[in-house]
Design a protein around this motif. Structure first.
Motif, PDB file in Angstrom:
ATOM      1  N   ALA A  89      22.737  37.972  46.487  1.00 50.60           N
ATOM      2  CA  ALA A  89      22.513  38.955  47.539  1.00 50.60           C
ATOM      3  C   ALA A  89      22.623  38.359  48.931  1.00 50.60           C
ATOM      4  CB  ALA A  89      21.134  39.593  47.356  1.00 50.60           C
ATOM      5  N   HIS A  90      22.324  37.070  49.088  1.00 49.88           N
ATOM      6  CA  HIS A  90      22.336  36.451  50.420  1.00 49.88           C
ATOM      7  C   HIS A  90      23.668  35.781  50.741  1.00 49.88           C
ATOM      8  CE1 HIS A  90      18.114  37.266  50.865  1.00 49.88           C
ATOM      9  NE2 HIS A  90      17.832  36.624  49.752  1.00 49.88           N
ATOM     10  N   VAL A  91      24.653  35.951  49.849  1.00 53.82           N
ATOM     11  CA  VAL A  91      25.948  35.302  50.048  1.00 53.82           C
ATOM     12  C   VAL A  91      26.870  36.228  50.818  1.00 53.82           C
ATOM     13  CG1 VAL A  91      27.970  34.357  48.878  1.00 53.82           C
ATOM     14  CG2 VAL A  91      25.706  33.982  47.934  1.00 53.82           C
ATOM     15  N   LYS A  92      27.613  35.690  51.745  1.00 51.55           N
ATOM     16  CA  LYS A  92      28.608  36.505  52.423  1.00 51.55           C
ATOM     17  C   LYS A  92      29.928  35.746  52.490  1.00 51.55           C
ATOM     18  CE  LYS A  92      27.672  35.115  57.215  1.00 51.55           C
ATOM     19  NZ  LYS A  92      27.400  35.634  58.563  1.00 51.55           N
ATOM     20  N   GLY A  93      31.000  36.501  52.338  1.00 49.49           N
ATOM     21  CA  GLY A  93      32.321  35.900  52.438  1.00 49.49           C
ATOM     22  C   GLY A  93      32.860  36.057  53.844  1.00 49.49           C
ATOM     23  N   GLY A  94      34.173  35.959  53.968  1.00 49.65           N
ATOM     24  CA  GLY A  94      34.804  36.116  55.262  1.00 49.65           C
ATOM     25  C   GLY A  94      35.349  34.813  55.814  1.00 49.65           C
ATOM     26  N   ALA A  95      36.029  34.934  56.945  1.00 46.13           N
ATOM     27  CA  ALA A  95      36.725  33.795  57.531  1.00 46.13           C
ATOM     28  C   ALA A  95      35.789  32.656  57.908  1.00 46.13           C
ATOM     29  CB  ALA A  95      37.507  34.263  58.757  1.00 46.13           C
ATOM     30  N   SER A  96      34.664  32.975  58.541  1.00 45.74           N
ATOM     31  CA  SER A  96      33.768  31.905  58.983  1.00 45.74           C
ATOM     32  C   SER A  96      33.189  31.145  57.792  1.00 45.74           C
ATOM     33  CB  SER A  96      32.637  32.473  59.841  1.00 45.74           C
ATOM     34  OG  SER A  96      31.862  33.399  59.105  1.00 45.74           O
ATOM     35  N   THR A  97      32.876  31.863  56.711  1.00 45.51           N
ATOM     36  CA  THR A  97      32.350  31.203  55.518  1.00 45.51           C
ATOM     37  C   THR A  97      33.416  30.318  54.887  1.00 45.51           C
ATOM     38  OG1 THR A  97      30.852  33.053  55.116  1.00 45.51           O
ATOM     39  CG2 THR A  97      31.258  31.569  53.275  1.00 45.51           C
ATOM     40  N   ALA A  98      34.665  30.772  54.889  1.00 49.21           N
ATOM     41  CA  ALA A  98      35.757  29.956  54.344  1.00 49.21           C
ATOM     42  C   ALA A  98      35.906  28.660  55.125  1.00 49.21           C
ATOM     43  CB  ALA A  98      37.064  30.745  54.368  1.00 49.21           C
ATOM     44  N   ASN A  99      35.743  28.727  56.439  1.00 53.10           N
ATOM     45  CA  ASN A  99      35.842  27.515  57.259  1.00 53.10           C
ATOM     46  C   ASN A  99      34.691  26.557  56.971  1.00 53.10           C
ATOM     47  OD1 ASN A  99      38.186  28.435  58.545  1.00 53.10           O
ATOM     48  ND2 ASN A  99      37.006  29.530  60.099  1.00 53.10           N
ATOM     49  N   VAL A 100      33.494  27.102  56.733  1.00 51.12           N
ATOM     50  CA  VAL A 100      32.351  26.262  56.363  1.00 51.12           C
ATOM     51  C   VAL A 100      32.592  25.624  54.997  1.00 51.12           C
ATOM     52  CG1 VAL A 100      29.893  26.268  55.777  1.00 51.12           C
ATOM     53  CG2 VAL A 100      30.707  27.553  57.762  1.00 51.12           C
ATOM     54  N   CYS A 101      33.139  26.395  54.071  1.00 48.51           N
ATOM     55  CA  CYS A 101      33.420  25.872  52.734  1.00 48.51           C
ATOM     56  C   CYS A 101      34.440  24.732  52.770  1.00 48.51           C
ATOM     57  CB  CYS A 101      33.922  26.993  51.819  1.00 48.51           C
ATOM     58  SG  CYS A 101      32.629  28.148  51.295  1.00 48.51           S
ATOM     59  N   ARG A 102      35.377  24.804  53.704  1.00 45.35           N
ATOM     60  CA  ARG A 102      36.333  23.698  53.857  1.00 45.35           C
ATOM     61  C   ARG A 102      35.596  22.416  54.219  1.00 45.35           C
ATOM     62  NH1 ARG A 102      41.635  23.197  54.752  1.00 45.35           N
ATOM     63  NH2 ARG A 102      41.967  25.411  55.172  1.00 45.35           N
ATOM     64  N   ARG A 103      34.672  22.528  55.148  1.00 43.31           N
ATOM     65  CA  ARG A 103      33.902  21.356  55.559  1.00 43.31           C
ATOM     66  C   ARG A 103      33.091  20.810  54.388  1.00 43.31           C
ATOM     67  NH1 ARG A 103      28.384  21.642  59.078  1.00 43.31           N
ATOM     68  NH2 ARG A 103      27.718  19.518  58.670  1.00 43.31           N
ATOM     69  N   ILE A 104      32.449  21.716  53.627  1.00 41.71           N
ATOM     70  CA  ILE A 104      31.618  21.299  52.495  1.00 41.71           C
ATOM     71  C   ILE A 104      32.458  20.538  51.472  1.00 41.71           C
ATOM     72  CG2 ILE A 104      30.309  22.138  50.505  1.00 41.71           C
ATOM     73  CD1 ILE A 104      29.354  24.454  52.308  1.00 41.71           C
TER      74      ILE A 104
END
Length: 358
Positions: A89-104
């Motif tokens: 429920a607290h997860v959100k997708g989108g461009a900003s999350t994709a950029n964070v996932c790249r860093r992770i």
């Protein structure tokens, strides 16, 4: 299951890695290290954990099999997901999350490179930056609309079953209009952040959430701490609240009935209730923030002054990076010009329906 348990134990204990280790274990090792080192605030732990959930199938990859294209494809999938579409429920997708996932992914797989489990990192840290879908034209309000909005909020405050409602929406909106604060910064504002003699405000904290709401020093990000010049009408409002509260030297400027900081969710919920059925159904506290930015820019002709006022740090701005505490010299006078058409002197003295202790 036994082999998996052995693998987990080896990674957690800092044992040698090979290319068969799963991405999930490296991600958790990286995240646990950040938490143990105290690098993240509680709110950052929560947001990073939510981003980790978005990685989905990528968490089960074996590091030796990960390729550049696999990473890019997975990130592209995350970038187009709607908030809440994938995972908890607290997860959100989108461009900003994709950029964070790249860093992770980059930092997690860098552990494998350091341990010589893989020869190079397949994640390009400086790769494609995903951009949000273009939004509709941003909403601001005119001075005339601000007058009518203020009247609607005041009518709501005075319309409680047993008299005035306790949420200080009018004073809150007036403070937003005079400063451009984020709602979290507004709710976290303390009397010790103000010097009413010199008409200045030190913005140094926000309300954050990590299971429970709390006041977070340092603000939202690295560029959010700033000193603001206050317009005269805002100083008058603050002096009135300060006097009504008994001239406290500390504590919240906008306090709940219990004397604690007002929660952001409660303020926004009251705002939505007050605007319901009015012409301002699409106006949020953030709309006032945008309006302040436009007013500052119109008066000063400076994008930089508007950015200082709002406390923005933008990597997209190529002219300058805002890495230190910004000031808003000259912006108080700029906002006075805008607010003079909204507030008559007697209105700023009288204020809204709620006093300082609301």
């Amino acid at each position: 299951m036994l082999l998996e348990a052995v693998e987990v134990a080896r990674v957690k204990q800092g044992g040698s890695l090979d290319d068969s280790v799963r991405v999930e274990l490296l991600v958790h090792k990286w995240r646990d290290g950040k938490i143990a080192a105290g690098d993240w605030r509680p709110s950052s732990v929560r947001s990073m954990s939510a981003a980790v959930e978005q990685l989905g199938e990528a968490m089960q990859w074996r590091v030796g099999a990960v390729t550049y294209q696999m990473v890019e494809d997975r990130l592209a999938q995350i970038a187009v997901q709607r908030p809440g579409q994938y995972g908890g429920a607290h997860v959100k997708g989108g461009a900003s999350t994709a950029n964070v996932c790249r860093r992770i992914l980059h930092e997690a797989l860098q552990i494998a490179v350091h341990e010589r489990a893989i020869p190079s990192n397949p994640v390009d840290r400086e790769g494609r930056k995903f951009k949000p879908v273009k939004r509709k034209s941003r909403r601001t309000v005119t001075a005339a609309e601000l007058i009518r909005l203020r009247a609607a909020l005041l009518a709501w405050e005075r319309g409680g079953r047993s008299g005035n409602r306790q949420m200080p929406l009018v004073d809150g909106m007036d403070l937003l209009a005079g400063t451009g604060l984020r709602v979290g910064e507004l709710c976290a504002l303390n009397w010790e952040n103000l010097d009413l003699n010199s008409a200045t405000m030190a913005v140094s904290a926000t309300m954050a959430s990590a299971g429970t709401s709390y006041r977070q020093e340092g603000g939202k990000g690295s560029g959010s701490a700033r000193d603001l010049e206050l317009p005269a009408v805002t100083v008058t409002l603050l002096k009135r609240r300060h006097l009504a509260a008994g001239r406290p030297s500390s504590g919240p400027v906008l306090a709940s009935r219990a004397g604690t900081h007002i929660q952001v969710g409660n303020f926004e919920r009251s705002w939505r209730a007050a605007r319901a059925g009015t012409e301002f159904e699409d106006v949020t506290p953030h709309t006032i923030r945008r309006t302040v930015a436009d007013a500052v820019k119109a008066a000063t002709g400076s994008d930089e002054q508007a950015q200082h006022q709002l406390g923005h740090t933008s990597a997209a701005t190529t002219r300058r990076f805002y890495l230190t505490r910004g000031t808003s010299a000259g912006n108080g006078a700029a906002l006075d010009g805008f607010l003079s058409s909204v507030y008559r002197p007697e209105e700023s003295e009288a204020g809204g329906a709620t006093g300082a202790g609301a």
